[in-house]
Design a protein around this motif. Structure first.
Motif, PDB file in Angstrom:
ATOM      1  N   ILE A 147     -19.787  33.233   1.751  1.00 22.40           N
ATOM      2  CA  ILE A 147     -19.757  33.001   0.308  1.00 22.40           C
ATOM      3  C   ILE A 147     -18.630  33.856  -0.252  1.00 22.40           C
ATOM      4  CG2 ILE A 147     -21.034  33.233  -1.848  1.00 22.40           C
ATOM      5  CD1 ILE A 147     -23.585  32.840  -0.037  1.00 22.40           C
ATOM      6  N   ARG A 148     -17.619  33.204  -0.801  1.00 20.96           N
ATOM      7  CA  ARG A 148     -16.415  33.913  -1.239  1.00 20.96           C
ATOM      8  C   ARG A 148     -16.098  33.592  -2.694  1.00 20.96           C
ATOM      9  NH1 ARG A 148     -12.338  33.575   4.043  1.00 20.96           N
ATOM     10  NH2 ARG A 148     -13.658  34.849   5.402  1.00 20.96           N
ATOM     11  N   MET A 149     -15.464  34.568  -3.353  1.00 19.86           N
ATOM     12  CA  MET A 149     -15.116  34.445  -4.764  1.00 19.86           C
ATOM     13  C   MET A 149     -13.634  34.143  -4.937  1.00 19.86           C
ATOM     14  SD  MET A 149     -18.107  35.081  -5.852  1.00 19.86           S
ATOM     15  CE  MET A 149     -19.489  35.590  -4.811  1.00 19.86           C
ATOM     16  N   GLY A 150     -13.315  33.361  -5.953  1.00 18.62           N
ATOM     17  CA  GLY A 150     -11.926  33.101  -6.294  1.00 18.62           C
ATOM     18  C   GLY A 150     -11.329  31.937  -5.528  1.00 18.62           C
ATOM     19  N   ARG A 160     -16.572  24.583  -0.235  1.00 19.08           N
ATOM     20  CA  ARG A 160     -17.338  23.753  -1.164  1.00 19.08           C
ATOM     21  C   ARG A 160     -17.732  24.622  -2.358  1.00 19.08           C
ATOM     22  NH1 ARG A 160     -19.968  19.459   1.298  1.00 19.08           N
ATOM     23  NH2 ARG A 160     -20.481  18.858  -0.848  1.00 19.08           N
ATOM     24  N   ARG A 161     -17.337  24.194  -3.547  1.00 21.74           N
ATOM     25  CA  ARG A 161     -17.644  24.994  -4.748  1.00 21.74           C
ATOM     26  C   ARG A 161     -19.154  25.052  -4.955  1.00 21.74           C
ATOM     27  NH1 ARG A 161     -14.012  25.714  -9.927  1.00 21.74           N
ATOM     28  NH2 ARG A 161     -15.398  26.970 -11.198  1.00 21.74           N
ATOM     29  N   TYR A 162     -19.640  26.281  -5.125  1.00 20.49           N
ATOM     30  CA  TYR A 162     -21.094  26.502  -5.208  1.00 20.49           C
ATOM     31  C   TYR A 162     -21.526  26.888  -6.623  1.00 20.49           C
ATOM     32  CZ  TYR A 162     -25.608  28.734  -4.236  1.00 20.49           C
ATOM     33  OH  TYR A 162     -26.928  29.085  -4.244  1.00 20.49           O
ATOM     34  N   LYS A 163     -20.953  27.923  -7.146  1.00 23.68           N
ATOM     35  CA  LYS A 163     -21.258  28.398  -8.492  1.00 23.68           C
ATOM     36  C   LYS A 163     -19.972  28.898  -9.141  1.00 23.68           C
ATOM     37  CE  LYS A 163     -25.865  28.073  -8.414  1.00 23.68           C
ATOM     38  NZ  LYS A 163     -26.737  29.244  -8.255  1.00 23.68           N
ATOM     39  N   SER A 164     -20.070  29.308 -10.390  1.00 25.32           N
ATOM     40  CA  SER A 164     -18.951  29.949 -11.076  1.00 25.32           C
ATOM     41  C   SER A 164     -19.335  31.375 -11.434  1.00 25.32           C
ATOM     42  CB  SER A 164     -18.583  29.182 -12.359  1.00 25.32           C
ATOM     43  OG  SER A 164     -18.094  27.894 -12.040  1.00 25.32           O
ATOM     44  N   TYR A 242     -14.257  46.665 -14.596  1.00 28.15           N
ATOM     45  CA  TYR A 242     -13.851  45.249 -14.564  1.00 28.15           C
ATOM     46  C   TYR A 242     -14.517  44.634 -13.346  1.00 28.15           C
ATOM     47  CZ  TYR A 242     -10.690  41.184 -14.573  1.00 28.15           C
ATOM     48  OH  TYR A 242     -10.169  39.911 -14.603  1.00 28.15           O
ATOM     49  N   LEU A 243     -15.614  43.899 -13.571  1.00 29.78           N
ATOM     50  CA  LEU A 243     -16.493  43.511 -12.466  1.00 29.78           C
ATOM     51  C   LEU A 243     -17.000  42.081 -12.606  1.00 29.78           C
ATOM     52  CD1 LEU A 243     -18.682  46.752 -12.440  1.00 29.78           C
ATOM     53  CD2 LEU A 243     -17.063  46.090 -10.638  1.00 29.78           C
ATOM     54  N   PRO A 244     -17.364  41.436 -11.481  1.00 29.06           N
ATOM     55  CA  PRO A 244     -18.009  40.121 -11.530  1.00 29.06           C
ATOM     56  C   PRO A 244     -19.340  40.208 -12.263  1.00 29.06           C
ATOM     57  CG  PRO A 244     -17.243  40.611  -9.302  1.00 29.06           C
ATOM     58  CD  PRO A 244     -17.109  41.879 -10.095  1.00 29.06           C
ATOM     59  N   GLU A 267     -10.947  32.292 -17.337  1.00 26.64           N
ATOM     60  CA  GLU A 267     -12.093  31.406 -17.177  1.00 26.64           C
ATOM     61  C   GLU A 267     -12.823  31.781 -15.891  1.00 26.64           C
ATOM     62  OE1 GLU A 267     -10.783  27.395 -17.212  1.00 26.64           O
ATOM     63  OE2 GLU A 267     -10.101  27.448 -19.297  1.00 26.64           O
ATOM     64  N   SER A 268     -14.023  31.299 -15.737  1.00 25.60           N
ATOM     65  CA  SER A 268     -14.845  31.642 -14.582  1.00 25.60           C
ATOM     66  C   SER A 268     -14.129  31.337 -13.268  1.00 25.60           C
ATOM     67  CB  SER A 268     -16.157  30.850 -14.638  1.00 25.60           C
ATOM     68  OG  SER A 268     -16.874  31.161 -15.807  1.00 25.60           O
ATOM     69  N   LEU A 269     -14.348  32.199 -12.283  1.00 22.39           N
ATOM     70  CA  LEU A 269     -13.809  31.984 -10.942  1.00 22.39           C
ATOM     71  C   LEU A 269     -14.834  31.244 -10.089  1.00 22.39           C
ATOM     72  CD1 LEU A 269     -12.235  35.475 -10.134  1.00 22.39           C
ATOM     73  CD2 LEU A 269     -11.029  33.377 -10.756  1.00 22.39           C
ATOM     74  N   PRO A 270     -14.381  30.415  -9.164  1.00 19.88           N
ATOM     75  CA  PRO A 270     -15.336  29.709  -8.304  1.00 19.88           C
ATOM     76  C   PRO A 270     -15.940  30.626  -7.248  1.00 19.88           C
ATOM     77  CG  PRO A 270     -13.090  29.184  -7.653  1.00 19.88           C
ATOM     78  CD  PRO A 270     -12.989  30.011  -8.898  1.00 19.88           C
ATOM     79  N   ALA A 271     -17.211  30.428  -6.979  1.00 19.45           N
ATOM     80  CA  ALA A 271     -17.860  31.012  -5.811  1.00 19.45           C
ATOM     81  C   ALA A 271     -18.073  29.850  -4.843  1.00 19.45           C
ATOM     82  CB  ALA A 271     -19.192  31.650  -6.181  1.00 19.45           C
ATOM     83  N   SER A 272     -17.537  29.974  -3.641  1.00 18.73           N
ATOM     84  CA  SER A 272     -17.506  28.838  -2.711  1.00 18.73           C
ATOM     85  C   SER A 272     -18.258  29.131  -1.429  1.00 18.73           C
ATOM     86  CB  SER A 272     -16.055  28.477  -2.365  1.00 18.73           C
ATOM     87  OG  SER A 272     -15.321  28.164  -3.522  1.00 18.73           O
ATOM     88  N   LEU A 273     -18.791  28.073  -0.825  1.00 19.22           N
ATOM     89  CA  LEU A 273     -19.351  28.134   0.518  1.00 19.22           C
ATOM     90  C   LEU A 273     -18.219  27.771   1.469  1.00 19.22           C
ATOM     91  CD1 LEU A 273     -22.705  26.194  -0.066  1.00 19.22           C
ATOM     92  CD2 LEU A 273     -22.254  28.642  -0.335  1.00 19.22           C
ATOM     93  N   VAL A 274     -17.880  28.682   2.370  1.00 19.02           N
ATOM     94  CA  VAL A 274     -16.706  28.524   3.230  1.00 19.02           C
ATOM     95  C   VAL A 274     -17.138  28.530   4.696  1.00 19.02           C
ATOM     96  CG1 VAL A 274     -14.471  29.505   3.860  1.00 19.02           C
ATOM     97  CG2 VAL A 274     -15.306  29.696   1.509  1.00 19.02           C
TER      98      VAL A 274
END
Length: 297
Positions: A147-150, A160-164, A242-244, A267-274
């Protein structure tokens, strides 16, 4: 005496080269140097004492022997894939083990609840979790899903985009009362800044101005390699962080932290399933990913 080689790896590489008709394309897909691909094919030719490919500066194609070996190699690899993917129990249920990595503190995104439900429905599936605030080399560390950010740059993985996730500038009301609120990023040079040292560039904060990405270099007053600790330090009045949002949301909801410089947030960054592309052949992993994407709290 023939040099010992990883025969299955060489066969798989040869099939990819034959399909793409390019060493470079396969090297790019596998994220290794072109010379390594060429060496694997050469080793395979030496192992079977034949020439599999005609190679010129302009073209590449299979020899007569290469065509025959290609057909038989494909049959072998398909049988192996079939055996490796026999991850269904006798009753049709899924089985197997999945290792997942994620940033520390990101549990609030909801994937633990979703995974728990998945395991209840599929009791022969086990999951291991690795929570770290650093870049994870999935292949070397045996990670099936990350699970990765950005935004992601590595094209050798599927995302695959999971959350923002929002990234917030935050401070406590007591800090703002004592030091005033920064009006723009340049003001940060006059403030106490709390940094997350697990970031690649902890003293380089990103902001948005006139719809453009900009950076401000700040001096760290105090730091931690854990975002949760950085959020707690900010809530205690030690400075600006400065934090998520998954680190700050509980403090924002109680008023212990308040947002600052909201006009400069992105704007919100994507949190993705990689995951590596080849792992999607694993039925259990595929079902797990689909369950996470479709799960609703």
């Amino acid at each position: 005496m023939k040099r010992k080689i990883d025969l299955l790896k060489a066969i798989t590489t040869f099939i990819k080269v034959a399909d793409k008709k390019s060493f470079t394309a396969v090297a790019r897909e596998l994220n290794i140097v072109t010379s390594a691909i060429s060496r694997q094919v050469a080793d395979l030719e030496k192992h079977f004492s034949c020439q599999l490919l005609y190679r010129t500066t302009r073209a590449m194609h299979l020899t007569a022997e290469g065509k025959q070996y290609y057909k038989e190699f494909k049959e072998i690899t398909e049988k192996i894939e079939h055996l490796e993917n026999k991850d269904e129990g006798l009753d049709g249920s899924l089985k197997g083990h999945i290792t997942v990595s994620a940033p520390q503190g990101s549990e609030s995104l909801g994937f633990l609840d979703a995974a728990s439900e998945f395991m209840k429905k599929n009791p022969e599936v086990t999951v291991s979790w690795l929570f770290v605030n650093r870049y994870v080399n999935m292949v070397e560390e045996g990670i099936d899903l990350s699970i990765r950010m950005g935004e992601l740059e590595d094209s050798s993985y599927i995302a695959r985009r999971y959350k923002s996730v929002d990234i917030n500038f935050v401070a406590s009301p007591s800090y703002i009362k004592k030091y005033d609120e920064p009006k723009n990023p340049n003001d940060l040079t006059k403030h106490l800044c709390i940094t997350d040292s697990s970031n690649r560039h902890p003293n380089k904060w990103r902001y948005c101005e006139n719809k453009k990405e900009k950076f401000i270099k700040i001096t760290s007053y105090t730091d931690s390699n854990n975002g949760e600790t950085a959020a707690r330090l900010a809530a205690n009045g030690n400075g600006i962080a400065y934090l998520p949002s998954f680190f700050t949301h509980s403090y924002l909801s109680t008023g212990e932290l308040v947002p600052v410089m909201q006009a400069y947030e992105f704007e919100s960054l994507p949190a993705s399933l990689v995951y590596p592309a080849n792992l999607m052949m694993n039925k259990t992993l595929k079902a797990f990913v689909q369950f996470l994407l479709s799960y609703e709290d």
